[in-house]
Design a protein around this motif. Structure first.
Motif, PDB file in Angstrom:
ATOM      1  N   ALA A  39      -3.172   0.013  -4.295  1.00  0.00           N
ATOM      2  CA  ALA A  39      -3.519   1.266  -4.963  1.00  0.00           C
ATOM      3  C   ALA A  39      -3.717   1.021  -6.449  1.00  0.00           C
ATOM      4  O   ALA A  39      -3.117   0.122  -7.037  1.00  0.00           O
ATOM      5  N   SER A  61       2.525   5.983  -3.963  1.00  0.00           N
ATOM      6  CA  SER A  61       1.957   4.886  -4.748  1.00  0.00           C
ATOM      7  C   SER A  61       2.937   4.390  -5.804  1.00  0.00           C
ATOM      8  O   SER A  61       2.942   3.196  -6.138  1.00  0.00           O
ATOM      9  N   THR A 109      -3.702   5.960   4.431  1.00  0.00           N
ATOM     10  CA  THR A 109      -2.714   4.905   4.641  1.00  0.00           C
ATOM     11  C   THR A 109      -2.643   4.528   6.115  1.00  0.00           C
ATOM     12  O   THR A 109      -2.584   3.341   6.471  1.00  0.00           O
ATOM     13  N   ALA A 136      -8.880   0.222  -2.663  1.00  0.00           N
ATOM     14  CA  ALA A 136      -7.759  -0.272  -1.859  1.00  0.00           C
ATOM     15  C   ALA A 136      -8.256  -0.838  -0.532  1.00  0.00           C
ATOM     16  O   ALA A 136      -7.825  -1.907  -0.095  1.00  0.00           O
ATOM     17  N   LEU A 150       0.820  -1.208   0.000  1.00  0.00           N
ATOM     18  CA  LEU A 150       0.000   0.000   0.000  1.00  0.00           C
ATOM     19  C   LEU A 150       0.854   1.259   0.000  1.00  0.00           C
ATOM     20  O   LEU A 150       1.777   1.402   0.796  1.00  0.00           O
ATOM     21  N   THR A 208      -8.850   5.064  -3.087  1.00  0.00           N
ATOM     22  CA  THR A 208      -8.791   4.587  -1.707  1.00  0.00           C
ATOM     23  C   THR A 208      -9.884   3.584  -1.387  1.00  0.00           C
ATOM     24  O   THR A 208      -9.661   2.610  -0.654  1.00  0.00           O
ATOM     25  N   LEU A 242      -0.145   5.562  -1.168  1.00  0.00           N
ATOM     26  CA  LEU A 242      -1.074   6.472  -1.815  1.00  0.00           C
ATOM     27  C   LEU A 242      -0.357   7.782  -2.138  1.00  0.00           C
ATOM     28  O   LEU A 242       0.674   8.100  -1.545  1.00  0.00           O
TER      29      LEU A 242
END
Length: 285
Positions: free
Chosen positions: A155, A134, A188, A163, A128, A160, A130
């Motif tokens: 991702a 990412s 996250t 995910a 993970l 989100t 973001l």
């Protein structure tokens, strides 16, 4: 404890119309608030300096100067890139502020070996990252995928929400490899907390032991991320990712076979001996 921005928003609901204008403006322009004087805020909101200070006291501060100082501390990681860009104007260089020793220390620590061993024991590895992280997370998934049973990049399309849905299947037999560099993603942190509550082992790659993601980590890999102009440098995180992947490869008893099979699979798509096939080339019959 509520954040400074939450305190400003709460104070607006109980304020008079003139004070509410001050609060609404501060809520909409928190970064600009830090660079304005009370006179400037009063001019921008059509109120007075007295109103700016009265609203600040209604929000629980001694006055506007106290509110601004407190807000600056809270938004330090967000404001820092603005300060960097302003300081770099007119300069010819934008240097990465990471020396070779710091990169070597990040890659060579025993924690990297321990994290690699944990990855090899996992049933599933979720990766993970973001925002800017990412791209580093995608690279981590790419280099780890051949050498671990199941690697799932979280991702991608859908953002989100998707995910989080992918991570909803995590369990105690799994590992979440989470990356977060300045500026830090709250999503996250929330997903790392969720995974940890499910018993999933969380390996975090981030730049400081005191940041929110580090607090959710079972294993913490620190990657220096200083940069003189950009919000952060991804170089340290990439070094740690490659060190982690290298450790996984060394510890995996099937690594040689996997590397050979992977090389054979991609050989047809690579250039060799300087020859680049022409699109008009045809197989001989």
């Amino acid at each position: 404890m509520p954040s400074i921005q939450q305190r400003i928003t709460t104070a607006v609901s109980d304020a008079s119309p003139s004070l509410a204008r001050v609060g609404h403006w501060m809520s909409a322009h928190p970064i600009q608030t830090l660079s304005c004087s009370a006179d400037e805020v009063a001019s921008l909101t059509g109120t007075s300096v007295a109103a700016v200070n009265r609203f600040s006291r209604a929000a629980g501060f001694d006055g506007f100067a106290h509110l601004k100082a407190s807000l600056g501390k809270e938004l330090e990681s967000v404001v820092d890139p603005v300060r960097k860009v302003g300081g770099a104007r007119g300069k010819a260089r934008g240097d990465v502020d990471i020396d070779a020793d710091a990169l070597q220390a990040a890659a060579a620590g025993p924690q990297v070996q321990r994290a690699a061993g944990r990855l090899l024991k996992a049933r599933n590895v979720f990766v993970l990252g973001l925002g800017a992280s990412s791209f580093v997370a995608g690279y981590a998934a790419h280099v780890l995928m051949p050498y671990l049973p199941q690697v799932y990049p979280l991702a991608g399309p859908g953002g989100t929400e998707v995910a989080a849905r992918r991570l909803s299947h995590c369990a105690g037999t799994d590992v979440l490899l989470a990356l977060s560099l300045p500026r830090y993603s709250t999503a996250t942190v929330r997903m790392a907390r969720f995974a940890r509550e499910r018993g999933t082992h969380v390996i975090a790659i981030t730049d400081a032991a005191g940041n929110p993601l580090a607090q959710q980590a079972d294993s913490l890999l620190l990657a220096p991320a200083q940069h003189s102009v950009m919000p952060s440098s991804a170089l340290g995180a990439l070094v740690v990712v490659e060190a982690l992947a290298s450790a996984v490869m060394r510890l995996n008893p099937d690594a040689v076979r996997i590397a050979r099979e992977l090389s054979e699979a991609v050989l047809a798509h690579l250039t060799t001996d300087g020859y680049i096939p022409d699109s008009n080339d045809k197989d001989e019959t």
